[in-house]
Enzyme design. Structure first.
Site, PDB file in Angstrom:
ATOM      1  N   GLY A  13      -1.466   7.322  -5.451  1.00 28.56           N
ATOM      2  CA  GLY A  13      -1.367   6.251  -4.460  1.00 28.56           C
ATOM      3  C   GLY A  13      -2.395   5.166  -4.714  1.00 28.56           C
ATOM      4  O   GLY A  13      -3.039   4.662  -3.792  1.00 28.56           O
ATOM      5  N   ALA A  14      -2.511   4.774  -5.992  1.00 23.43           N
ATOM      6  CA  ALA A  14      -3.534   3.771  -6.355  1.00 23.43           C
ATOM      7  C   ALA A  14      -3.018   2.342  -6.230  1.00 23.43           C
ATOM      8  O   ALA A  14      -3.736   1.405  -6.558  1.00 23.43           O
ATOM      9  CB  ALA A  14      -4.009   4.042  -7.785  1.00 23.43           C
ATOM     10  N   SER A  15      -1.801   2.181  -5.737  1.00 23.48           N
ATOM     11  CA  SER A  15      -1.243   0.821  -5.693  1.00 23.48           C
ATOM     12  C   SER A  15      -1.636   0.054  -4.439  1.00 23.48           C
ATOM     13  O   SER A  15      -1.424  -1.154  -4.367  1.00 23.48           O
ATOM     14  CB  SER A  15       0.284   0.887  -5.799  1.00 23.48           C
ATOM     15  OG  SER A  15       0.809   1.643  -4.724  1.00 23.48           O
ATOM     16  N   GLY A  17      -4.138   0.128  -0.410  1.00 18.27           N
ATOM     17  CA  GLY A  17      -4.970   0.777   0.596  1.00 18.27           C
ATOM     18  C   GLY A  17      -6.134   1.590   0.045  1.00 18.27           C
ATOM     19  O   GLY A  17      -6.872   1.162  -0.859  1.00 18.27           O
ATOM     20  N   ILE A  18      -6.281   2.781   0.586  1.00 19.06           N
ATOM     21  CA  ILE A  18      -7.433   3.635   0.286  1.00 19.06           C
ATOM     22  C   ILE A  18      -7.447   4.028  -1.192  1.00 19.06           C
ATOM     23  O   ILE A  18      -8.500   4.021  -1.847  1.00 19.06           O
ATOM     24  CB  ILE A  18      -7.396   4.890   1.199  1.00 19.06           C
ATOM     25  CG1 ILE A  18      -7.599   4.475   2.666  1.00 19.06           C
ATOM     26  CG2 ILE A  18      -8.449   5.914   0.780  1.00 19.06           C
ATOM     27  CD1 ILE A  18      -7.307   5.570   3.688  1.00 19.06           C
ATOM     28  N   ASN A  92      -4.430  11.353  -2.763  1.00 18.76           N
ATOM     29  CA  ASN A  92      -4.487  10.335  -1.720  1.00 18.76           C
ATOM     30  C   ASN A  92      -3.109   9.883  -1.248  1.00 18.76           C
ATOM     31  O   ASN A  92      -2.938   9.537  -0.085  1.00 18.76           O
ATOM     32  CB  ASN A  92      -5.268   9.128  -2.257  1.00 18.76           C
ATOM     33  CG  ASN A  92      -5.029   7.876  -1.447  1.00 18.76           C
ATOM     34  OD1 ASN A  92      -5.577   7.712  -0.358  1.00 18.76           O
ATOM     35  ND2 ASN A  92      -4.167   6.986  -1.944  1.00 18.76           N
ATOM     36  N   TYR A 180       3.722  13.872  10.971  1.00 17.49           N
ATOM     37  CA  TYR A 180       2.608  13.406  10.121  1.00 17.49           C
ATOM     38  C   TYR A 180       1.337  14.172  10.468  1.00 17.49           C
ATOM     39  O   TYR A 180       0.638  14.681   9.583  1.00 17.49           O
ATOM     40  CB  TYR A 180       2.418  11.893  10.329  1.00 17.49           C
ATOM     41  CG  TYR A 180       1.198  11.310   9.639  1.00 17.49           C
ATOM     42  CD1 TYR A 180       1.158  11.158   8.261  1.00 17.49           C
ATOM     43  CD2 TYR A 180       0.085  10.901  10.378  1.00 17.49           C
ATOM     44  CE1 TYR A 180       0.047  10.625   7.623  1.00 17.49           C
ATOM     45  CE2 TYR A 180      -1.030  10.362   9.762  1.00 17.49           C
ATOM     46  CZ  TYR A 180      -1.043  10.222   8.385  1.00 17.49           C
ATOM     47  OH  TYR A 180      -2.152   9.693   7.762  1.00 17.49           O
ATOM     48  N   LYS A 184      -0.982  16.735   8.090  1.00 14.93           N
ATOM     49  CA  LYS A 184      -2.424  16.612   7.842  1.00 14.93           C
ATOM     50  C   LYS A 184      -3.173  17.859   8.326  1.00 14.93           C
ATOM     51  O   LYS A 184      -4.193  18.223   7.757  1.00 14.93           O
ATOM     52  CB  LYS A 184      -2.969  15.335   8.490  1.00 14.93           C
ATOM     53  CG  LYS A 184      -2.418  14.050   7.840  1.00 14.93           C
ATOM     54  CD  LYS A 184      -2.760  13.973   6.355  1.00 14.93           C
ATOM     55  CE  LYS A 184      -2.381  12.647   5.723  1.00 14.93           C
ATOM     56  NZ  LYS A 184      -2.724  12.562   4.304  1.00 14.93           N
ATOM     57  N   THR A 217      -4.936  -0.734   6.229  1.00 14.45           N
ATOM     58  CA  THR A 217      -4.184  -0.627   4.971  1.00 14.45           C
ATOM     59  C   THR A 217      -2.742  -1.088   5.235  1.00 14.45           C
ATOM     60  O   THR A 217      -2.460  -1.679   6.278  1.00 14.45           O
ATOM     61  CB  THR A 217      -4.134   0.830   4.447  1.00 14.45           C
ATOM     62  OG1 THR A 217      -3.308   1.604   5.315  1.00 14.45           O
ATOM     63  CG2 THR A 217      -5.505   1.463   4.333  1.00 14.45           C
TER      64      THR A 217
HETATM   65  P1  NDP Z   1      -0.923   2.770   2.040  1.00 14.34           P
HETATM   66  O1  NDP Z   1       0.471   2.742   2.578  1.00 14.34           O
HETATM   67  O2  NDP Z   1      -1.666   1.494   1.920  1.00 14.34           O
HETATM   68  O3  NDP Z   1      -0.938   3.507   0.630  1.00 14.34           O
HETATM   69  C1  NDP Z   1      -0.177   4.649   0.375  1.00 14.34           C
HETATM   70  C2  NDP Z   1      -0.205   4.901  -1.109  1.00 14.34           C
HETATM   71  O4  NDP Z   1       0.527   6.107  -1.362  1.00 14.34           O
HETATM   72  C3  NDP Z   1       0.460   3.799  -1.893  1.00 14.34           C
HETATM   73  O5  NDP Z   1      -0.306   3.511  -3.034  1.00 14.34           O
HETATM   74  C4  NDP Z   1       1.799   4.401  -2.300  1.00 14.34           C
HETATM   75  O6  NDP Z   1       2.196   3.905  -3.573  1.00 14.34           O
HETATM   76  C5  NDP Z   1       1.422   5.867  -2.418  1.00 14.34           C
HETATM   77  N1  NDP Z   1       2.604   6.719  -2.321  1.00 14.34           N
HETATM   78  C6  NDP Z   1       3.370   6.961  -1.238  1.00 14.34           C
HETATM   79  N2  NDP Z   1       4.406   7.761  -1.568  1.00 14.34           N
HETATM   80  C7  NDP Z   1       4.273   8.015  -2.902  1.00 14.34           C
HETATM   81  C8  NDP Z   1       5.040   8.753  -3.831  1.00 14.34           C
HETATM   82  N3  NDP Z   1       6.150   9.409  -3.482  1.00 14.34           N
HETATM   83  N4  NDP Z   1       4.627   8.798  -5.117  1.00 14.34           N
HETATM   84  C9  NDP Z   1       3.510   8.136  -5.510  1.00 14.34           C
HETATM   85  N5  NDP Z   1       2.743   7.423  -4.667  1.00 14.34           N
HETATM   86  C10 NDP Z   1       3.127   7.358  -3.378  1.00 14.34           C
HETATM   87  O7  NDP Z   1      -1.679   3.812   2.979  1.00 14.34           O
HETATM   88  P2  NDP Z   1      -3.199   4.285   3.086  1.00 14.34           P
HETATM   89  O8  NDP Z   1      -4.025   3.750   2.005  1.00 14.34           O
HETATM   90  O9  NDP Z   1      -3.584   4.056   4.494  1.00 14.34           O
HETATM   91  O10 NDP Z   1      -2.990   5.847   2.920  1.00 14.34           O
HETATM   92  C11 NDP Z   1      -3.594   6.614   1.885  1.00 14.34           C
HETATM   93  C12 NDP Z   1      -3.888   8.005   2.430  1.00 14.34           C
HETATM   94  O11 NDP Z   1      -4.830   7.902   3.479  1.00 14.34           O
HETATM   95  C13 NDP Z   1      -2.666   8.717   3.023  1.00 14.34           C
HETATM   96  O12 NDP Z   1      -2.696  10.075   2.650  1.00 14.34           O
HETATM   97  C14 NDP Z   1      -2.881   8.558   4.519  1.00 14.34           C
HETATM   98  O13 NDP Z   1      -2.255   9.585   5.249  1.00 14.34           O
HETATM   99  C15 NDP Z   1      -4.394   8.635   4.596  1.00 14.34           C
HETATM  100  N6  NDP Z   1      -4.994   8.070   5.798  1.00 14.34           N
HETATM  101  C16 NDP Z   1      -4.772   6.781   6.173  1.00 14.34           C
HETATM  102  C17 NDP Z   1      -5.372   6.283   7.320  1.00 14.34           C
HETATM  103  C18 NDP Z   1      -5.172   4.889   7.807  1.00 14.34           C
HETATM  104  O14 NDP Z   1      -5.480   4.616   8.984  1.00 14.34           O
HETATM  105  N7  NDP Z   1      -4.711   3.959   6.993  1.00 14.34           N
HETATM  106  C19 NDP Z   1      -6.257   7.127   8.141  1.00 14.34           C
HETATM  107  C20 NDP Z   1      -6.469   8.431   7.616  1.00 14.34           C
HETATM  108  C21 NDP Z   1      -5.848   8.874   6.497  1.00 14.34           C
HETATM  109  P3  NDP Z   1       3.678   3.442  -3.979  1.00 14.34           P
HETATM  110  O15 NDP Z   1       4.386   3.038  -2.717  1.00 14.34           O
HETATM  111  O16 NDP Z   1       3.457   2.319  -4.934  1.00 14.34           O
HETATM  112  O17 NDP Z   1       4.272   4.645  -4.634  1.00 14.34           O
END
Ligand code: NDP
Length: 272
Positions: A13-15, A17-18, A92, A180, A184, A217
């Protein structure tokens, strides 16, 4: 962090947010980062930014869907062939599509558990297998979890789904969020179970769960909120920035090998 310089981290999930912030921070700390996501273009842009900034490390974009086991195997294989194998795994990637009780789509709940739980377990299995086969025993696994107490965040999301009666808040405060939250909670239990299994294996691999409150994010939009409402949510509630989570990860990773930080919970100041 010196001992990690030049070593390899896989960040799922490096594209955005976190995950993007973690990939950036590790590359700035001189690590080689395999950035996994379906939207490879976004990871490529991040990699280019880092090169322009003169980062000591580098981001290597690898397209992959973590819900496909064959993609997980391909990422592991690519990392082994091109970079000699991974030393750090950051699980992530996560999704939180809304699942309102009486009308959620089957694919939404499947996606939550396949992404947040099963992919994490498969990646961890293959990562540990590879580390042990290579005789490397100081690896580190991170889970990006979620602090799942009922919070204003949930209330706000619910209000934005046009639930008009505030009197109903306490009954449906987790409306559409409970699968969800369940995923978690599974991560919390799995992190502890994995830690104990690693101890039983007499492994020095460490495992850390990082549980943030609300972070700004793209996740709220992916969840189904319009960009305006997502922005309003972030503008009206206390929230963390993605770098805050990356900094916590770097802290845990940078501790000496005898220190095993199990769990880091981070709230934005003022979050209930
Ligand atoms: P974003 O939606 O900004 O990022 C999610 C990332 O996950 C994207 O890079 C997306 O990449 C990747 N992803 C999702 N599905 C897939 C898949 N099937 N294969 C590969 N990559 C995938 O969300 P966040 O940065 O907020 O979330 C990151 C983590 O942090 C999650 O686990 C979330 O539950 C957790 N979190 C977030 C919080 C918040 O308030 N934002 C709070 C606490 C935890 P792509 O779509 O390009 O595949």
């Amino acid at each position: 962090m010196e001992r990690w310089a030049g070593r390899v981290a896989i960040v799922t999930g490096a594209s955005s947010g976190i995950g993007a912030a973690i990939a950036r921070t590790l590359a700035l700390s001189a690590m080689k980062v395999v950035g996994v996501a379906r939207r490879e273009e976004r990871v490529k842009e991040l990699a280019a930014e880092l090169r322009k900034e003169g980062a000591k490390g580098e981001i290597f974009p690898v397209q992959g869907d973590v819900t496909n086991e064959s993609d997980i195997k391909r990422v592991m294989q690519w990392t082994k062939e091109k970079l000699g194998g991974a030393d750090v795994l950051v699980n992530n990637a996560g999704v939180a599509p809304s699942c309102v009780l009486h009308r959620f789509r089957t694919e939404n709940i499947r996606k939550i558990y396949e992404t947040n739980v099963i992919a994490l377990a498969l990646f961890t299995r293959d990562f540990v297998q590879d580390l042990r086969a290579r005789g490397v025993d100081d690896g580190h696994i991170f889970h990006i979890n979620r602090f799942t107490k009922n919070s204003k965040w949930h209330n706000n999301v619910k209000l934005n789904f046009n639930v008009s009666s505030t009197a109903g808040q306490s009954i449906i405060h987790n409306r559409g969020i409970y699968p969800y939250s369940g995923s978690k909670h599974a991560v919390t239990v799995m992190t502890e179970g994995l830690r104990r299994e690693l101890v039983e294996l007499e492994s020095k691999i460490r495992i850390t769960s990082i549980s943030p409150g609300l972070v700004r994010t793209e996740i709220l939009e992916v969840t189904g909120l319009t960009p305006d409402i997502a922005k309003q949510t972030y503008d009206t509630l206390p929230c963390l920035e993605t770098k805050d989570i990356a900094d916590a990860l770097v802290y845990a990773l940078g501790t000496p090998p005898h220190v095993q930080i199990h769990e880091i919970t981070i709230h934005p100041t003022g979050e209930d």
